[in-house]
Design a protein around this motif. Structure first.
Motif, mmCIF file in Angstrom:
data_model
loop_
_atom_site.group_PDB
_atom_site.id
_atom_site.type_symbol
_atom_site.label_atom_id
_atom_site.label_comp_id
_atom_site.label_asym_id
_atom_site.label_seq_id
_atom_site.Cartn_x
_atom_site.Cartn_y
_atom_site.Cartn_z
ATOM 1 N N LEU A 190 0.961 -0.823 0.180
ATOM 2 C CA LEU A 190 -0.167 -0.275 -0.076
ATOM 3 C C LEU A 190 1.004 1.396 0.099
ATOM 4 O O LEU A 190 2.669 1.615 0.260
ATOM 5 C CB LEU A 190 -1.051 0.047 1.006
ATOM 6 C CG LEU A 190 -0.299 -0.024 2.775
ATOM 7 C CD1 LEU A 190 0.340 1.707 3.751
ATOM 8 C CD2 LEU A 190 -1.243 -0.384 4.014
ATOM 9 N N ILE A 191 0.360 1.817 -0.971
ATOM 10 C CA ILE A 191 1.196 3.353 0.001
ATOM 11 C C ILE A 191 0.683 4.472 0.638
ATOM 12 O O ILE A 191 -0.659 5.073 0.916
ATOM 13 C CB ILE A 191 0.568 4.620 -2.131
ATOM 14 C CG1 ILE A 191 0.640 3.633 -2.598
ATOM 15 C CG2 ILE A 191 1.132 5.695 -1.925
ATOM 16 C CD1 ILE A 191 0.450 4.500 -4.415
ATOM 17 N N PRO A 192 1.702 4.800 1.672
ATOM 18 C CA PRO A 192 1.260 5.360 2.940
ATOM 19 C C PRO A 192 0.475 6.435 3.088
ATOM 20 O O PRO A 192 -0.490 6.333 3.456
ATOM 21 C CB PRO A 192 2.506 5.469 3.389
ATOM 22 C CG PRO A 192 3.638 4.605 3.287
ATOM 23 C CD PRO A 192 2.634 4.688 1.316
ATOM 24 N N PHE A 193 0.767 7.265 1.858
ATOM 25 C CA PHE A 193 -0.553 8.549 1.622
ATOM 26 C C PHE A 193 -1.465 8.720 1.673
ATOM 27 O O PHE A 193 -2.187 8.951 2.386
ATOM 28 C CB PHE A 193 0.421 9.359 0.548
ATOM 29 C CG PHE A 193 0.384 10.907 0.066
ATOM 30 C CD1 PHE A 193 -0.234 11.515 1.175
ATOM 31 C CD2 PHE A 193 -1.125 11.172 -0.521
ATOM 32 C CE1 PHE A 193 -0.978 13.194 0.981
ATOM 33 C CE2 PHE A 193 -2.136 11.807 -0.740
ATOM 34 C CZ PHE A 193 -1.525 13.013 -0.335
ATOM 35 N N GLU A 194 -1.816 7.520 0.639
ATOM 36 C CA GLU A 194 -3.393 7.359 0.600
ATOM 37 C C GLU A 194 -4.211 6.715 1.594
ATOM 38 O O GLU A 194 -4.850 6.665 2.174
ATOM 39 C CB GLU A 194 -3.299 6.341 -1.143
ATOM 40 C CG GLU A 194 -2.856 7.129 -1.913
ATOM 41 C CD GLU A 194 -2.363 6.845 -3.618
ATOM 42 O OE1 GLU A 194 -3.623 5.775 -3.588
ATOM 43 O OE2 GLU A 194 -1.644 6.580 -4.680
ATOM 44 N N LEU A 195 -3.038 6.024 2.323
ATOM 45 C CA LEU A 195 -3.766 4.987 3.345
ATOM 46 C C LEU A 195 -3.903 6.425 4.283
ATOM 47 O O LEU A 195 -5.616 5.658 5.670
ATOM 48 C CB LEU A 195 -2.991 3.738 4.584
ATOM 49 C CG LEU A 195 -3.158 3.298 5.400
ATOM 50 C CD1 LEU A 195 -4.139 2.025 5.165
ATOM 51 C CD2 LEU A 195 -1.650 2.707 5.708
ATOM 52 N N GLY A 196 -3.707 7.488 4.847
ATOM 53 C CA GLY A 196 -3.853 8.175 5.751
ATOM 54 C C GLY A 196 -4.664 9.409 5.013
ATOM 55 O O GLY A 196 -5.632 9.453 6.160
ATOM 56 N N ILE A 197 -5.402 8.646 3.951
ATOM 57 C CA ILE A 197 -6.343 10.454 3.220
ATOM 58 C C ILE A 197 -7.906 10.384 4.706
ATOM 59 O O ILE A 197 -8.047 11.241 4.888
ATOM 60 C CB ILE A 197 -6.155 10.560 2.333
ATOM 61 C CG1 ILE A 197 -5.270 10.595 1.356
ATOM 62 C CG2 ILE A 197 -7.532 10.738 1.509
ATOM 63 C CD1 ILE A 197 -5.374 10.773 0.108
ATOM 64 N N SER A 246 -11.845 7.131 -7.665
ATOM 65 C CA SER A 246 -11.610 8.092 -7.835
ATOM 66 C C SER A 246 -9.864 8.259 -8.956
ATOM 67 O O SER A 246 -8.956 6.281 -8.632
ATOM 68 C CB SER A 246 -10.353 8.697 -6.387
ATOM 69 O OG SER A 246 -9.919 8.058 -5.785
ATOM 70 N N ALA A 247 -9.641 8.942 -9.027
ATOM 71 C CA ALA A 247 -8.093 8.871 -10.213
ATOM 72 C C ALA A 247 -6.995 8.723 -8.704
ATOM 73 O O ALA A 247 -7.360 8.560 -7.895
ATOM 74 C CB ALA A 247 -7.953 10.190 -10.683
ATOM 75 N N GLY A 248 -5.556 8.914 -9.420
ATOM 76 C CA GLY A 248 -4.392 9.352 -8.939
ATOM 77 C C GLY A 248 -4.001 9.884 -7.283
ATOM 78 O O GLY A 248 -4.943 11.024 -7.231
ATOM 79 N N VAL A 249 -3.839 9.359 -6.369
ATOM 80 C CA VAL A 249 -3.636 10.115 -5.618
ATOM 81 C C VAL A 249 -3.830 11.216 -4.935
ATOM 82 O O VAL A 249 -5.048 10.893 -3.872
ATOM 83 C CB VAL A 249 -1.113 11.282 -5.147
ATOM 84 C CG1 VAL A 249 -0.766 10.530 -4.154
ATOM 85 C CG2 VAL A 249 -0.748 10.011 -6.591
ATOM 86 N N ALA A 250 -3.590 12.426 -4.484
ATOM 87 C CA ALA A 250 -4.877 13.320 -3.922
ATOM 88 C C ALA A 250 -6.107 13.564 -4.674
ATOM 89 O O ALA A 250 -7.022 14.099 -4.054
ATOM 90 C CB ALA A 250 -3.730 14.850 -4.611
ATOM 91 N N ALA A 251 -6.279 12.265 -6.041
ATOM 92 C CA ALA A 251 -8.285 12.499 -6.293
ATOM 93 C C ALA A 251 -8.895 11.848 -5.299
ATOM 94 O O ALA A 251 -9.727 11.963 -4.661
ATOM 95 C CB ALA A 251 -8.522 11.723 -7.435
ATOM 96 N N GLY A 252 -7.485 11.442 -4.214
ATOM 97 C CA GLY A 252 -8.734 10.248 -2.854
ATOM 98 C C GLY A 252 -9.134 11.440 -2.265
ATOM 99 O O GLY A 252 -10.089 11.159 -1.297
ATOM 100 N N ILE A 253 -8.295 12.901 -1.676
ATOM 101 C CA ILE A 253 -9.134 14.188 -0.543
ATOM 102 C C ILE A 253 -9.993 14.133 -1.655
ATOM 103 O O ILE A 253 -11.093 14.403 -0.561
ATOM 104 C CB ILE A 253 -7.545 14.408 -0.628
ATOM 105 C CG1 ILE A 253 -6.920 14.278 0.256
ATOM 106 C CG2 ILE A 253 -8.262 16.166 -0.664
ATOM 107 C CD1 ILE A 253 -5.032 14.972 -0.275
ATOM 108 N N ASP A 254 -10.034 15.052 -2.877
ATOM 109 C CA ASP A 254 -11.294 14.677 -3.582
ATOM 110 C C ASP A 254 -12.403 13.879 -3.063
ATOM 111 O O ASP A 254 -13.596 14.473 -3.174
ATOM 112 C CB ASP A 254 -10.914 15.152 -4.498
ATOM 113 C CG ASP A 254 -9.903 16.401 -5.485
ATOM 114 O OD1 ASP A 254 -10.366 17.351 -5.283
ATOM 115 O OD2 ASP A 254 -8.620 15.509 -6.053
#
Length: 337
Positions: free
Chosen positions: A25-32, A174-182
């Motif tokens: 897993l990608i830690p950034f996306e796990l934390g969103i 959602s799309a990649g990375v920061a789109a998880g925040i969206d």
């Protein structure tokens, strides 16, 4: 299913979000999800969401794509109590990514999820939802770099690689990375209204709603040097949404022809000027419906729709509800702690 809270009585409980942590897993996306949902509370200080991280195995370490592992305190049994299950991206999906099939371990874990539970994915987490059969015949998105492979592997899914996220009711992607925040901010907005989502976005120092889609982030070789932008026109329009705005008005602000402005706008924002204006006006209308007692007619005028009928049509198309129903749902909605 929605995340509306039960009445303020002894039956109150927060909406439970289970984040499925898979190896690689990608830690950034796990934390969103934890960052977006974790601190939200109603006016009485009660948490609106409970976020738990779980694994497909008993509690223990899960390897990440970084140089560390994370200790996950919950096993797959947590999925059975979830109201929403979120699958972040992983770089080690194995047969899920390569063949479009679940491993027995992952299939067993997902089988615990109750019918009616809401699913969401971040980036290539969508492969898990598709392999589980949750996206057959439905629209979905993922990171633009993987969209072609995803479509080949799952031809029954209607892939849209141009958007930041897709809300298809009980399944969101959602799309990649920061789109998880969206996506997560959208879930808060859908569950508790624009005011609560905007407050979360302010605390996170991110825009509550990003313009356009993924097209604006795709690398284009040999970019034209020192090109003019549409930034000033957009800023000018945001201060005049209540006025009737024509495309030529925006183009004139940048000293461009309508044709050049439209092309440049779509390159920068990912949508047409008309689509962008409508989205901004819908956001203004939502905030006014939530935070004021203005009549629906006045909200329509202040948001730039002109008439209540026009606003009703746009809100119905974008949100699936009428202005009156939206206000009834969110006018006295919970505040963010």
């Amino acid at each position: 299913m929605t995340a509306e809270m039960p009445p303020a009585d002894g039956g109150f409980r927060p909406h439970r979000v289970a984040v499925l942590a898979l190896d690689g897993l990608i830690p950034f996306e796990l934390g969103i999800p934890h960052r977006v949902f974790g601190r939200l509370a109603d006016a009485r200080g009660r948490p609106l969401y409970e976020v738990v991280t779980c694994s497909v195995r008993p509690p223990g370490p899960v390897e990440t794509a970084a140089d560390f592992a994370v200790h996950v305190a919950h096993g797959p049994e947590a999925l059975a109590t979830a109201d929403t299950v979120i699958v972040p991206a992983s770089f080690e999906l194995g047969p899920v990514f390569e063949e479009g099939r679940l491993t027995p371990e992952l299939a067993s874990a997902l089988a615990r999820v109750r019918p009616g539970t809401r699913f969401a994915s971040i980036c290539v987490g969508v492969y898990v939802l598709a392999a589980a059969g949750l996206l057959n015949g439905r629209p979905a998105t993922t990171h633009w770099a993987h969209a072609g492979h995803f479509q080949e592997l799952f031809p029954e899914v209607r892939v849209d690689a141009d958007v930041l996220f897709i809300d298809d009711g009980d399944v969101l992607t959602s799309a990649g990375v920061a789109a998880g925040i969206d996506l997560c901010l959208h879930l808060v907005r859908r569950d508790h209204g624009a005011a609560v989502a905007n407050d979360v976005a302010r605390r996170m120092v991110v825009p509550p709603h990003r313009d356009g889609g993924q097209a604006q982030y795709i690398h284009r070789p040999l970019p034209e040097p020192q090109v003019a932008t549409t930034t000033a026109a957009r800023a000018w329009a945001l201060g005049r949404l209540h006025e009737p705005l024509q495309l030529r008005d925006l183009a004139e602000r940048e000293a461009m022809s309508v044709r050049t402005f439209t092309r440049r706008f779509r390159e920068e924002v990912g949508v047409s000027p008309g689509q962008w204006l409508t989205a901004q006006r819908i956001e203004v209308a939502r905030q006014l419906l939530e935070s004021t007692d203005l009549s629906v007619d006045q909200v329509a005028r202040d948001a730039g729709f002109g008439t209540a009928q026009s606003m009703r049509q746009h809100l119905q198309q974008a949100l699936g509800v009428t202005p009156t129903a939206y206000r009834r749902t969110f006018r006295t909605g919970a505040g963010a702690g």
